[in-house]
Write a protein that holds these residues in place. Structure first.
Motif, short mmCIF file in Angstrom:
data_model
loop_
_atom_site.label_atom_id
_atom_site.label_comp_id
_atom_site.label_asym_id
_atom_site.label_seq_id
_atom_site.Cartn_x
_atom_site.Cartn_y
_atom_site.Cartn_z
N UNK A 120 9.67 -7.27 -4.64
CA UNK A 120 9.52 -7.36 -3.19
C UNK A 120 10.80 -6.90 -2.50
N UNK A 121 10.62 -6.34 -1.33
CA UNK A 121 11.73 -5.89 -0.50
C UNK A 121 11.57 -6.49 0.89
N UNK A 122 12.67 -6.63 1.61
CA UNK A 122 12.62 -7.10 3.00
C UNK A 122 13.13 -5.98 3.90
N UNK A 123 12.46 -5.77 5.02
CA UNK A 123 12.88 -4.72 5.94
C UNK A 123 14.15 -5.14 6.65
N UNK A 124 15.01 -4.16 6.92
CA UNK A 124 16.28 -4.43 7.59
C UNK A 124 16.18 -4.32 9.10
N UNK A 125 15.12 -3.67 9.57
CA UNK A 125 14.92 -3.53 11.02
C UNK A 125 13.44 -3.32 11.28
N UNK A 126 13.04 -3.44 12.56
CA UNK A 126 11.66 -3.13 12.92
C UNK A 126 11.37 -1.69 12.55
N UNK A 127 10.13 -1.40 12.18
CA UNK A 127 9.78 -0.06 11.77
C UNK A 127 8.29 0.17 12.02
N UNK A 150 5.69 -5.44 -0.53
CA UNK A 150 5.43 -5.40 -1.96
C UNK A 150 4.62 -4.14 -2.25
N UNK A 151 5.13 -3.31 -3.14
CA UNK A 151 4.46 -2.05 -3.51
C UNK A 151 3.26 -2.38 -4.38
N UNK A 152 2.13 -1.74 -4.10
CA UNK A 152 0.92 -1.95 -4.88
C UNK A 152 0.91 -0.96 -6.05
N UNK A 153 1.64 -1.33 -7.11
CA UNK A 153 1.78 -0.46 -8.28
C UNK A 153 0.43 -0.17 -8.93
#
Length: 79
Positions: free
Chosen positions: A2-9, A23-26
């Motif tokens: 899992x990763x967390x975004x650093x800013x709005x996107x 979370x990437x759907x591998x």
């Protein structure tokens, strides 16, 4: 992973707020019918060209090894 975004996107028309967990759907990525027809069946030849070389898609996209920046797993500090 899992990763967390650093800013709005905004990605693909979707708003992703700062701090959102991504979370990437591998599973879905590994079953792309354009690059691996009948992906649920074990067939290593789908990764090879007629002369036995890796297809460009698999040389340039190493989704099996994760996403994001590369760092030594032992160097990661978990909070």
């Amino acid at each position: 992973m899992a990763y967390a975004t650093l800013s709005d996107n905004v990605y693909g028309g979707y708003f992703i707020p700062k701090g959102a967990t991504i979370i990437v759907n591998q599973w879905a990525l590994s079953r792309d019918e354009e690059t691996a027809p009948d992906a649920s069946r074990f067939d290593p030849s789908c990764h090879l060209t007629a002369d036995g070389q890796l297809k460009d898609h698999f040389v340039n996209h190493t989704t099996a090894f994760g996403f994001g920046r590369r760092i030594c797993p032992e160097a990661v500090i978990y909070h």
